[in-house]
Scaffold this motif. Structure first.
Motif, short mmCIF file in Angstrom:
data_model
loop_
_atom_site.label_atom_id
_atom_site.label_comp_id
_atom_site.label_asym_id
_atom_site.label_seq_id
_atom_site.Cartn_x
_atom_site.Cartn_y
_atom_site.Cartn_z
N ARG A 17 0.84 -1.21 0.00
CA ARG A 17 0.00 0.00 0.00
C ARG A 17 0.87 1.25 0.00
NH1 ARG A 17 -2.38 -0.84 5.12
NH2 ARG A 17 -2.93 1.37 5.11
N SER B 2 0.66 2.84 -3.78
CA SER B 2 -0.55 3.65 -3.80
C SER B 2 -0.25 4.99 -4.48
CB SER B 2 -1.05 3.89 -2.38
OG SER B 2 -2.12 4.80 -2.44
N GLU C 138 -2.91 7.94 1.48
CA GLU C 138 -2.86 6.50 1.73
C GLU C 138 -1.42 6.06 1.99
OE1 GLU C 138 -5.22 4.43 2.20
OE2 GLU C 138 -4.03 2.58 2.18
#
Lengths: 521, 305
Positions: free
Chosen positions: A453, A457, A462
């Motif tokens: 992530r 991302s 995030e």
């Protein structure tokens, strides 16, 4: 009388010899170390990184006077991310290599290609640590190239600004040895001894481990270099470097430790410039050594270290003690508020009790003089660990022990290779980073998911959240403890206006236009 | 003479073979250079690829055979760090190191022997004692301490002499002084003692009694007989001189052979180390041969046949 005459003759001759070399447009630099080879794509070392910026250009440039990343045109005049995985760049058509050949899109494709599809083994490592997500480079037309990523890439600009992606000449390299149309390993080796780039200075002479001479590249596409010539000489001994500066043999010296600054500051003809460098001196633990497996033990060892005192005693308070694995250079991802690392001896004692630490000695590996102040820091930490009841055995040895299964703890450094957590924390602690590869760090599935992530991302918020979670995981299960960001100092002749810039990776000696003025006051 | 040189060459070859073999084995016993050549965190596959690339995956015996077959073809190999022929790497550095050793040797002999003769003649006089005292100091001060003292006075404070590098003749003054101090002192003492032994001999009394001029007595009858032990000492000191140069080159940032060898040892750069030790060994063997020849030159009783 005769003796006196001889003495004054000697002095006069010496003055000519010493003062002679440098004209108004010439600079002489005494460095602690000179690189054994120069190839920006292959090199990852703190020694080599000093020398590339003057002679090579990346596709995307950067304002190095600013601490946060501000991109500028480089070899590419414009760029546009046409999809999450594709970056399209428009190239300048007035770029000339130092050997007089015009740069083409083919050179740009080759420069990236040689790293992402390596035939020369040393490039493998750069592919893995810097460009693992870059899948292909394509030439669209004579002035346009596309860089294509495997997964959505939030760091295109950052990656295309790195030293590893600086542009090199394909035809020149292929023609160095053997078949002039084939790229052989020996071509890359020969290139690293006779490097050619597109930057403001060409490398006129390079003697590995000894000397480097830059000369102004008159056909440079950007602002002309301020100096006609820069001679960089290796002077490994500190006292010799200081003497050479005091004696007027060089204009700048590197690597002046804090306890020597007063020698230079006390001389009216000299001055000192310095900067908190984006590199952490760290302690790492071998989490896979059964003795060190308990995270509570490692937490305790981390909590027992009073880093503020180390900074005061070893760096005169000029270093920076971080609260987390974070630098201001990360821009929006700079998160000092995370408080991942702190000093709390009472909690350390408590955790040691919970971990059932029975007083076994912990071996701490360190080189004798590789990092400034390393041995002193180890001795101070030995005392600090003793305060909470931990026995440390200092093991002074030069070889790297990171892959040694019996390693327990040791010192290391974690530089900023490019201005994002991926380019510092990630190089060493990504699930495929150096530490996992060498088997002393084993991230679990949760960590790997957080990493995915954070790394890929395209939403900044995030990424920020995921990095905070990664730091939380590291706090609970520490494989690393950043001690401080060292303060690196340079000695200069008073007439030289130069200083290290916060927008560079550590140790870069930037002598380009606007970065240096001679004859200043 | 031809027979002497042939035998000497044969012994020299065996000595060099033994030295080369010992260095070859010793460098490999201390571990692999791969950790110094490659960055930290190499994965197993890249590591294996790199080890093969440097030729370090082959059995030691194979490496040894390859080393010798290349050596006999005059190919000394590529340095691991710089990937250039080691002969080129040395050629860049050998000149200045050899010149430093040469000037040191000249100063040592040119100053040490005459002073030794003079102190023997001045035995019991204040001047002789003063020279001996200075010689003792030169003998006692470690060369790097003396070098730093010279730097402090002539570069740091007076700005008369350049401190780093070997670009001009002026750059040679301090390193030569620092390196030769010990050897001059040693030679003064050896020459003095050898002269004193000789001065008491019967043939010296005969020489004086013949009414020869003092300089003929001292030089032809005295010094020539005293020189044999002195030449031996000079030969023996050569290896000490080479190791002293390593330190002095570091202090004066010479980028010479000594500096190269220290770096190669730390990084286990086998080809550089092997070549370097061979070069030094050759130099020592050649100097020893020259010493043997010098014996014959000063002492007709020594025959080279």
């Amino acid at each position: 009388m005769e003796k006196m005459m001889r003495r004054s003759l000697l002095a006069a001759a010496a003055a000519v010899m010493i003062g002679g070399g440098a004209g108004a447009q010439e600079l002489r630099v005494g460095v602690q170390n000179m690189a054994p080879f120069l190839d920006p794509g292959r090199d990852f070392s703190n020694v080599g990184s000093q020398f590339y910026v003057n002679a090579f250009d990346p596709m995307i440039g950067k304002d190095h006077t600013r601490i946060e990343s501000a991109w500028l045109p480089g070899i590419a005049t414009a760029w546009k991310q046409v999809s999450p995985t594709v970056m399209e760049l428009t190239l300048r058509d007035d770029v000339v290599f130092h050997n007089g050949e015009k740069m083409t899109a083919e050179d740009v494709v080759f420069s990236i290609e040689r790293i992402i599809n390596p035939t020369f083994p040393p490039y493998n490592v750069r592919k893995r640590d810097t460009l693992p997500n870059i899948a292909a480079v394509e030439m669209v037309d004579a002035r346009t190239v596309r860089v294509i990523a495997a997964k959505p890439e939030p760091l295109f600009e950052t990656l295309l600004n790195t030293q590893q992606t600086m542009i090199v000449p394909k035809k020149y390299i292929a023609g160095l040895t053997g078949d002039p149309n084939q790229l052989e390993n020996t071509d890359y080796e020969a290139f690293a001894l006779k490097p050619v780039g597109t930057g403001a200075y060409r490398i006129a002479e390079f003697i590995p481990n000894q000397r480097l001479v830059y000369v102004r590249h008159d056909a440079y596409w950007g602002p002309k270099a301020p100096l006609a010539k820069v001679t960089i000489t290796r002077i490994p001994e500190l006292s010799s470097r200081i003497t050479a500066l005091k004696n007027g043999e060089v204009d700048i010296i590197t690597n002046v430790p804090p306890d020597q600054l007063s020698v230079l500051e006390g001389d009216a003809k000299l001055k000192v410039e310095g900067m908190v460098t984006p590199i952490f001196h760290v302690i790492i633990f071998n989490t896979q050594n059964p003795k060190m497996a308990n995270p509570k033990l490692r937490q305790a060892l981390s909590l027992a270290i009073d880093r503020k005192t180390l900074n005061e005693a070893l760096w005169g308070g000029r270093a920076v003690v971080p609260s987390s694995h974070t630098y201001p250079q990360f821009g929006a991802l700079y998160m000092p508020e995370l408080n991942t690392f702190e000093y709390n001896p009472a909690k350390a004692r408590q955790l040691l009790k919970e971990a059932g630490y029975d007083g076994f000695p912990i071996r701490f590996d360190t080189g004798a003089a590789y990092y400034t102040n390393a041995l002193l820091a180890a001795q101070a930490i030995q005392e600090m660990w003793a305060e909470v009841g931990v026995k440390m055995q200092i093991n002074v040895a030069e070889p790297w022990t990171g892959q040694d299964p019996t390693m327990m703890a040791r010192n290391w450094s974690n530089p900023l290779y490019f201005p994002d957590p991926v380019g510092s924390f990630g190089i060493m602690w990504a699930p495929t980073g150096n530490s996992a590869t060498e088997g002393r760090f084993k991230p679990d599935a949760a960590y790997e998911a957080m990493w995915e992530r954070f790394r890929f991302s395209t939403d900044l918020a995030e990424r920020k959240k995921a990095y905070a979670e990664l730091m939380g995981w590291i706090k609970e299960n520490p494989p690393v403890l950043p001690l401080y960001q060292p303060y690196e100092s340079y000695g200069l002749r008073r007439g030289v206006a130069w200083k290290p810039l916060p927008g560079h990776i550590p140790y870069v000696l930037d002598f380009r236009a606007g970065k240096l003025v001679l004859g200043a006051n | 003479m031809a027979g002497f040189l042939l035998r000497k060459a044969g012994r020299m070859a065996i000595t060099l073979w033994v030295i080369a073999t010992v260095v070859f084995a010793a460098t490999r016993l201390t571990g692999t250079p791969i950790d110094f050549l490659m960055p930290e965190g190499l994965d197993a596959a890249s590591r294996a690829e790199m080890i093969a690339y440097w030729g370090l995956d082959r059995p030691v015996w194979d490496q040894y055979v390859a080393y010798w077959s290349a050596l006999l073809r005059g190919d000394f190999g590529l340095g691991f760090m710089e990937r250039r022929p080691v002969s080129t790497i040395f050629a860049e550095r050998l000149g200045q190191s050899a010149t430093l050793l040469g000037t040191t040797l000249l100063v040592t002999i040119g100053v040490g022997v005459p002073l030794g003769v003079l102190t023997a003649m001045w035995r019991g006089r204040a001047l002789g004692s003063a020279v001996l005292l200075v010689a003792f100091l030169g003998y006692a001060i470690p060369n790097f301490v003396f070098a730093i003292l010279l730097l402090l006075v002539f570069s740091f404070l007076l700005h008369w002499l350049p401190s780093a590098g070997s670009a001009t003749p002026l750059h040679y003054i301090m390193p030569t002084l620092a390196l030769s101090a010990y050897f001059v002192a040693a030679l003064v003492r050896y020459t003095r003692n050898a002269m004193l032994d000789v001065l008491g001999q019967d043939y010296m009394r005969t020489a004086w009694a013949k009414g020869l001029a003092p300089h003929v007595v001292m030089l032809k009858h005295g010094l020539r007989n005293a020189l044999i032990p002195v030449i031996t000492v000079i030969g023996l000191q050569m290896t000490t001189l080479v190791s002293g140069a390593v330190v002095i080159e570091t202090v004066f940032s010479w980028n010479g052979v000594g500096d190269l060898l220290v770096g190669a040892t730390l990084r286990r750069d086998y080809p550089v180390l092997q070549f370097g030790v061979l070069v030094v060994a050759c130099a020592v063997v050649v100097v020893n041969t020259l010493v043997d020849l010098a014996y014959a030159a000063v002492d007709p009783r020594v025959r080279l046949a």
